[in-house]
Design a protein around this motif. Structure first.
Motif, PDB file in Angstrom:
ATOM      1  N   GLU A 240       7.927  -1.394 -10.098  1.00 27.36           N
ATOM      2  CA  GLU A 240       8.117  -0.180  -9.324  1.00 27.36           C
ATOM      3  C   GLU A 240       9.593   0.029  -8.991  1.00 27.36           C
ATOM      4  OE1 GLU A 240       4.075   0.283  -6.755  1.00 27.36           O
ATOM      5  OE2 GLU A 240       5.350  -1.423  -6.206  1.00 27.36           O
TER       6      GLU A 240
ATOM      7  N   THR B 241      -0.865  -4.474  -4.407  1.00 25.92           N
ATOM      8  CA  THR B 241       0.536  -4.796  -4.174  1.00 25.92           C
ATOM      9  C   THR B 241       1.092  -5.566  -5.359  1.00 25.92           C
ATOM     10  OG1 THR B 241       0.168  -4.894  -1.790  1.00 25.92           O
ATOM     11  CG2 THR B 241       2.169  -5.953  -2.639  1.00 25.92           C
ATOM     12  N   LEU B 242       2.162  -5.054  -5.924  1.00 25.28           N
ATOM     13  CA  LEU B 242       2.780  -5.686  -7.081  1.00 25.28           C
ATOM     14  C   LEU B 242       3.835  -6.695  -6.645  1.00 25.28           C
ATOM     15  CD1 LEU B 242       3.179  -2.443  -9.147  1.00 25.28           C
ATOM     16  CD2 LEU B 242       1.904  -4.441  -9.933  1.00 25.28           C
ATOM     17  N   ARG B 243       3.889  -7.804  -7.347  1.00 28.83           N
ATOM     18  CA  ARG B 243       4.929  -8.800  -7.099  1.00 28.83           C
ATOM     19  C   ARG B 243       6.232  -8.300  -7.725  1.00 28.83           C
ATOM     20  NH1 ARG B 243       6.487 -13.202 -10.175  1.00 28.83           N
ATOM     21  NH2 ARG B 243       4.739 -12.851 -11.614  1.00 28.83           N
ATOM     22  N   ARG B 244       7.313  -8.363  -6.955  1.00 27.38           N
ATOM     23  CA  ARG B 244       8.602  -7.907  -7.475  1.00 27.38           C
ATOM     24  C   ARG B 244       9.074  -8.845  -8.581  1.00 27.38           C
ATOM     25  NH1 ARG B 244      12.361  -4.244  -6.137  1.00 27.38           N
ATOM     26  NH2 ARG B 244      14.545  -4.663  -6.657  1.00 27.38           N
TER      27      ARG B 244
ATOM     28  N   GLU C  59      -5.615   5.944  -0.637  1.00 25.50           N
ATOM     29  CA  GLU C  59      -4.820   4.736  -0.441  1.00 25.50           C
ATOM     30  C   GLU C  59      -4.786   3.923  -1.730  1.00 25.50           C
ATOM     31  OE1 GLU C  59      -6.385   2.551   2.828  1.00 25.50           O
ATOM     32  OE2 GLU C  59      -5.520   3.895   4.340  1.00 25.50           O
TER      33      GLU C  59
ATOM     34  N   SER D  89      -5.320   1.601  -8.293  1.00 24.19           N
ATOM     35  CA  SER D  89      -5.319   0.185  -7.910  1.00 24.19           C
ATOM     36  C   SER D  89      -6.034  -0.674  -8.935  1.00 24.19           C
ATOM     37  CB  SER D  89      -5.989   0.011  -6.536  1.00 24.19           C
ATOM     38  OG  SER D  89      -5.324   0.742  -5.532  1.00 24.19           O
TER      39      SER D  89
ATOM     40  N   ARG E 215       6.520   4.410  -6.612  1.00 25.63           N
ATOM     41  CA  ARG E 215       5.406   3.481  -6.487  1.00 25.63           C
ATOM     42  C   ARG E 215       4.305   3.905  -7.446  1.00 25.63           C
ATOM     43  NH1 ARG E 215       5.519   0.806  -1.690  1.00 25.63           N
ATOM     44  NH2 ARG E 215       4.218  -0.682  -2.831  1.00 25.63           N
TER      45      ARG E 215
ATOM     46  N   MET F 258       0.842  -1.185   0.000  1.00 20.18           N
ATOM     47  CA  MET F 258       0.000   0.000   0.000  1.00 20.18           C
ATOM     48  C   MET F 258       0.880   1.237   0.000  1.00 20.18           C
ATOM     49  SD  MET F 258      -2.842   1.114   2.829  1.00 20.18           S
ATOM     50  CE  MET F 258      -3.716  -0.415   2.575  1.00 20.18           C
ATOM     51  N   TYR F 259       0.615   2.179  -0.927  1.00 20.18           N
ATOM     52  CA  TYR F 259       1.422   3.392  -0.980  1.00 20.18           C
ATOM     53  C   TYR F 259       0.920   4.387   0.053  1.00 20.18           C
ATOM     54  CZ  TYR F 259       3.099   7.943  -2.328  1.00 20.18           C
ATOM     55  OH  TYR F 259       3.669   9.176  -2.292  1.00 20.18           O
TER      56      TYR F 259
ATOM     57  N   ASP G  21      -4.094   0.274  -2.771  1.00 22.09           N
ATOM     58  CA  ASP G  21      -4.000  -0.993  -2.045  1.00 22.09           C
ATOM     59  C   ASP G  21      -3.709  -2.198  -2.937  1.00 22.09           C
ATOM     60  OD1 ASP G  21      -6.411  -1.247  -3.337  1.00 22.09           O
ATOM     61  OD2 ASP G  21      -7.629  -1.402  -1.526  1.00 22.09           O
TER      62      ASP G  21
ATOM     63  N   ARG H 156      -4.385  -3.480 -11.347  1.00 19.51           N
ATOM     64  CA  ARG H 156      -4.894  -4.853 -11.272  1.00 19.51           C
ATOM     65  C   ARG H 156      -5.294  -5.359 -12.652  1.00 19.51           C
ATOM     66  NH1 ARG H 156     -10.479  -6.363  -8.108  1.00 19.51           N
ATOM     67  NH2 ARG H 156     -10.648  -8.551  -8.745  1.00 19.51           N
TER      68      ARG H 156
END
Length: 384
Positions: free
Chosen positions: A177, A20-23, A16, A162, A64, A1-2, A18, A166
């Motif tokens: 990111e 979340t990106l997978r690295r 917000e 978000s 982000r 979450m940024y 919410d 997605r």
């Protein structure tokens, strides 16, 4: 979450993000690289994958997703451009809604519902010529009243970032990111040089807006500024009615001193006024909203808000922040081939009208990258 860092010089917006990106590692090569993970870049990436799923797409974001203009806007959705209607621009509100609907249909969720999109109109308010039935009657260098209702509305910017991210990921785009682009080497085709590696792309979309002007080729033709906004704590329903905002329509003045704002779903009210130039340079990253000039502008804005109506006299301000804006020639958006190479497209400079345009034009840019649509004449970087 940024969320804004504790010492973020631009302050912390109330939104917000919410998702979340997978690295992931940088891909060595792609068909399309998108620089910038805001509304424009994410919408374009999702649309590229929807229209051409056999092509590879990577979005590289310096920080982000949504950390620039997109996560710091006030969430007012406005029609047309800041320069008015433009030849071939089309209905940006309907275009945005259609694109969100099409992406949602492909992904199995409603982007419009997730981002709280409400297109119930917007109020223009002024100090003369107000409607007799105006629900707004505020004391601000005269009496502010509603003078006109125009197409528009509101949404939650954090939730739009978000949902677009997605959708882009679900459709197969790679979003990375903390990957600032240092330069693009056109002599080698289209090589993006990053601190963490390099990516060779066939074509590139520059969607960084007010940031990285030199990278986008806009350093001599577009002007960045930081727009200031404050948020007051949620009001009671009777207070919302008393100040004339029970219809939840966003508003902006048509004369000066400028004022704009909107009610959020929790009855907190966002108020904006004031633009800050970068000190001694065109790098708005240097602006600190706690410095003397922006701090004085915030103090003035908050005194104005408390004086608008007795129901606002004790308003508690919970957030102060700034969001970057980019202004092009005659307030027209930039939508053109990169000055260094036609395999790059530059899109941005929305001048405060960026939410609907970013999605609408982001999809248009995707179609242009695919060779299916031409760019408009009005978007040239160096107009004749």
């Amino acid at each position: 979450m940024y969320s804004a860092a504790p010492h973020d010089p631009w302050g912390a917006p109330p939104w917000e993000i919410d998702f979340t990106l997978r690295r992931q590692p940088l891909p060595p090569s792609v068909d399309f690289a998108v620089i910038g993970g805001g509304f424009t870049g994410l919408a374009a990436a999702a649309w590229l994958r929807l229209q051409s799923p056999e092509r590879s797409v990577v979005v590289v974001e310096a920080g982000r997703i949504g950390a620039g203009s997109s996560g710091r806007t006030g969430g007012m959705v406005l029609a047309e451009s800041a320069a008015g209607d433009l030849p071939g621009l089309g209905d940006v509100l309907a275009g945005m809604a259609r694109i969100l609907e099409d992406l949602g249909r492909a992904c199995g969720f409603s982007l419009a519902e997730e981002c709280e999109l409400a297109l119930g109109g917007a109020w223009e308010i002024g100090r003369s010529g107000g409607r007799a039935d105006s629900p707004v009657a505020w004391n601000d260098s005269g009496t502010l009243r509603v003078v006109n209702e125009v197409p528009g509305g509101t949404l939650n910017p954090g939730k739009l970032v978000s949902s677009l991210a997605r959708a882009a990921v679900q459709l197969g785009a790679t979003v990375i990111e903390d990957a600032p682009v240092e330069r693009v080497d056109w002599s080698a085709g289209a090589d993006l040089q990053l601190a963490r590696g390099r990516v060779r792309a066939v074509k590139i979309l520059f969607a960084t807006n007010a940031l990285s002007l030199r990278l986008s080729g806009l350093d001599a033709t577009a002007h960045p500024m930081l727009a200031l906004a404050s948020l007051i704590a949620p009001l009671g329903e009777k207070q919302i009615e008393a100040i004339g905002l029970a219809e939840r329509k966003p508003f902006y003045t048509v004369d000066f001193p400028y004022l704009w704002g909107r009610v959020r779903r929790d009855n907190s009210v966002l108020w904006g006024a004031g633009l800050v130039d970068a000190p001694d340079s065109r790098d708005i990253a240097q602006i600190d909203i706690t410095a003397q000039e922006p701090a004085s502008m915030f103090a003035l804005l908050e005194r104005r808000v408390r004086g608008l109506h007795p129901a606002l006299a004790a308003a508690e301000f919970t957030h102060r922040w700034g969001g970057p804006l980019l202004f092009g020639e005659d307030w027209r958006p930039v939508f053109a081939r990169h000055p260094a190479n036609p395999n790059g497209i530059v899109l941005g400079a929305y001048a405060g009208h960026g939410i609907a345009q970013s999605v609408h034009l982001g999809a248009w840019a995707a179609e242009a990258l695919l060779g299916r649509r031409e760019l408009p004449e009005w978007g040239r970087i160096n107009p004749a």
